[in-house]
Design an enzyme around this catalytic site. Structure first.
Site, PDB file in Angstrom:
ATOM      1  N   ILE A 241       0.852  -1.198   0.000  1.00 23.90           N
ATOM      2  CA  ILE A 241       0.000   0.000   0.000  1.00 23.90           C
ATOM      3  C   ILE A 241       0.888   1.249   0.000  1.00 23.90           C
ATOM      4  O   ILE A 241       0.626   2.224  -0.718  1.00 23.90           O
ATOM      5  CB  ILE A 241      -0.930   0.021   1.245  1.00 23.90           C
ATOM      6  CG1 ILE A 241      -1.755  -1.266   1.333  1.00 23.90           C
ATOM      7  CG2 ILE A 241      -1.832   1.252   1.235  1.00 23.90           C
ATOM      8  CD1 ILE A 241      -2.709  -1.489   0.189  1.00 23.90           C
ATOM      9  N   GLU A 242       1.969   1.214   0.792  1.00 26.08           N
ATOM     10  CA  GLU A 242       2.920   2.344   0.838  1.00 26.08           C
ATOM     11  C   GLU A 242       3.456   2.633  -0.565  1.00 26.08           C
ATOM     12  O   GLU A 242       3.499   3.778  -1.005  1.00 26.08           O
ATOM     13  CB  GLU A 242       4.068   1.993   1.800  1.00 26.08           C
ATOM     14  CG  GLU A 242       5.299   2.874   1.638  1.00 26.08           C
ATOM     15  CD  GLU A 242       6.317   2.740   2.774  1.00 26.08           C
ATOM     16  OE1 GLU A 242       5.983   2.147   3.816  1.00 26.08           O
ATOM     17  OE2 GLU A 242       7.431   3.249   2.606  1.00 26.08           O
ATOM     18  N   ARG A 243       3.873   1.577  -1.261  1.00 28.59           N
ATOM     19  CA  ARG A 243       4.478   1.763  -2.590  1.00 28.59           C
ATOM     20  C   ARG A 243       3.465   2.290  -3.579  1.00 28.59           C
ATOM     21  O   ARG A 243       3.776   3.160  -4.396  1.00 28.59           O
ATOM     22  CB  ARG A 243       5.099   0.437  -3.049  1.00 28.59           C
ATOM     23  CG  ARG A 243       6.343   0.145  -2.251  1.00 28.59           C
ATOM     24  CD  ARG A 243       6.906  -1.247  -2.389  1.00 28.59           C
ATOM     25  NE  ARG A 243       8.014  -1.367  -1.436  1.00 28.59           N
ATOM     26  CZ  ARG A 243       8.533  -2.510  -1.016  1.00 28.59           C
ATOM     27  NH1 ARG A 243       8.057  -3.650  -1.470  1.00 28.59           N
ATOM     28  NH2 ARG A 243       9.531  -2.513  -0.147  1.00 28.59           N
TER      29      ARG A 243
END
Ligand code: FAD
Length: 382
Positions: A241-243
């Site tokens: 999700i961060e990426r």
């Protein structure tokens, strides 16, 4: 992916928040080397921007992932990468595991106030001796009755100076490698917790980045997110999700950079005609805009696959890798075509040039993304 009128209306709301409540202040925040998270985040919380997909019971909006994509793209238009990154940390990097795996009590105590913007969150994975290789991290939590006692150091932690709690990845057993790690919510007011230093960075200067020290910090075992020993696997999910939030934001960042550059080059003349009328320049910028469109479409495909419950590890790694490469090239070209004024601190290109460099390092370096993709493709990398 077809965006609806509802998506467009949501995008317009986010853009107006960026234009009125963030962009007028970022120059000041950049020069101060920090932005006021405890003032800004409650404003974003009122618009539901810090908990778009989270459960309404926890104060979230209960929307689907496509709205996260739309919001991130608009947040990419913030005139300082440090502020959009800090918001992404709060909304999409430090909180997804807690939202998905945290107990009800833990979510009420830490997620709900983070969604409202009343508490600032950080994600603590990287350590002085290890970043890319998460399996080598050493910060250790030892069980003592109903408590964990945690000792170690975390480095380059975004929001680290202002955070009220950190989603900390630590070792909870001596199994070594990818085994025996857990994610623990650590309040920064805990005894033994300290900010060793605020780091001085090349770019993203308005974002506070810290080295954190944990010296026998005692927190309840009940602060563990999800299953003890599953921290690495949960963090890998959180990384995806961060990426993607980084890749979504970069599309917006590139859009605004190319728009501003095109308008400037229509005014500025060399050799008797506007710079934008020189075919080389027009083609070069058009090529970058076309590649940004490809990235946007790839991002939308990842978003759809995620919503369909598919494993998006390979697609997300491609998005993060290409976004990092592209935004650096765009920042370089926009500065180049501005000429001398582009190199001056008074022009936005100088800040973007510095900020964009992080995209190929933070949240998994380009080479780490290629390693993930190559392994999935069957290369025997070991
Ligand atoms: C401004 C900023 C904010 C950050 N925010 C956070 C945060 O909030 N929380 C957090 O936990 N971390 C954060 N980080 C840390 C970031 O995720 C790490 O810096 C990154 O993962 C790289 O780790 P490292 O710095 O230890 O580099 P290393 O792991 O030492 O790697 C150095 C370089 O080696 C290359 N490399 C690494 N592995 C391979 C390989 N297998 N093959 C080929 N080349 C390779 C890459 O080019 C890499 O950049 C932040 C970093 C910065 C600079």
């Amino acid at each position: 992916m077809r965006l609806t009128d509802d998506h467009r209306s949501f995008a317009a709301t986010v853009r107006s928040v960026v234009d009125t409540q963030i962009n007028p202040y970022v120059d000041q925040w950049e020069s101060e080397g920090i932005f006021p998270a405890h003032d800004l985040f409650p404003q974003l919380g009122k618009y539901g921007l810090l908990g778009i997909e989270y459960d309404p019971e926890d104060g979230g909006e209960g929307a689907d992932h496509s709205y996260t994509m739309v919001a991130c793209e608009e947040l990419g238009r913030i005139a300082a990468g440090g502020v959009s990154m800090a918001i992404n940390v709060q909304a999409n990097m430090a909180t997804p595991s807690l939202a998905k795996y945290g107990s009800k009590e833990l979510r009420q105590k830490y997620l709900k106030p983070a969604i409202a913007g009343e508490m600032v969150a950080a994600i603590g994975v990287t350590e002085p001796d290890t970043g890319s290789d998460v399996s080598a991290l050493r910060t250790r939590a030892t069980r003592d009755g109903d408590d964990w006692v945690i000792t170690g150091r975390k480095l380059y932690i975004t929001n680290g100076v202002q955070a009220d709690w950190v989603c900390l990845l630590v070792r909870t057993s001596d199994e070594g490698g990818y085994r025996g790690m857990s994610q623990i919510v650590v309040p920064t007011s805990s005894e033994g917790f300290s900010v060793a230093r605020k780091l001085d960075k090349l770019g993203n200067r308005s974002s506070d980045t810290a080295e954190l020290v944990l010296d026998e910090v005692r927190v309840p075992v009940a602060n563990t997110i999800g299953t003890i020993g599953r921290g690495f696997q949960q963090q890998m999910e959180q990384f995806v999700i961060e990426r993607m939030s980084a890749a979504y934001s970069i599309v917006g960042q590139i859009d605004v950079a190319l728009e501003k550059t095109r308008e400037y080059l229509k005014q500025r003349t060399t050799f008797g005609k506007p710079l934008a009328s020189h075919q080389y320049i027009a083609f070069r910028l058009t090529e970058l805009a076309a590649r940004n469109d490809l990235l946007r479409h790839h991002n939308q495909a990842v978003c759809e696959a995620l919503m369909a419950g598919e494993d998006i590890t390979r697609m997300a790694s491609i998005a993060k890798w290409e976004a990092g490469r592209l935004v650096r090239e765009v920042a370089d070209m926009c500065l180049q075509f501005h000429g001398g004024i582009g190199y001056m601190e008074e022009t936005w290109t100088a800040r973007m040039f510095r900020d964009a460099r992080l995209a190929s390092i933070g949240g998994g370096a380009d080479e780490v993304m290629l390693q993930v993709i190559a392994r999935i493709d069957g290369y025997p990398l070991g």
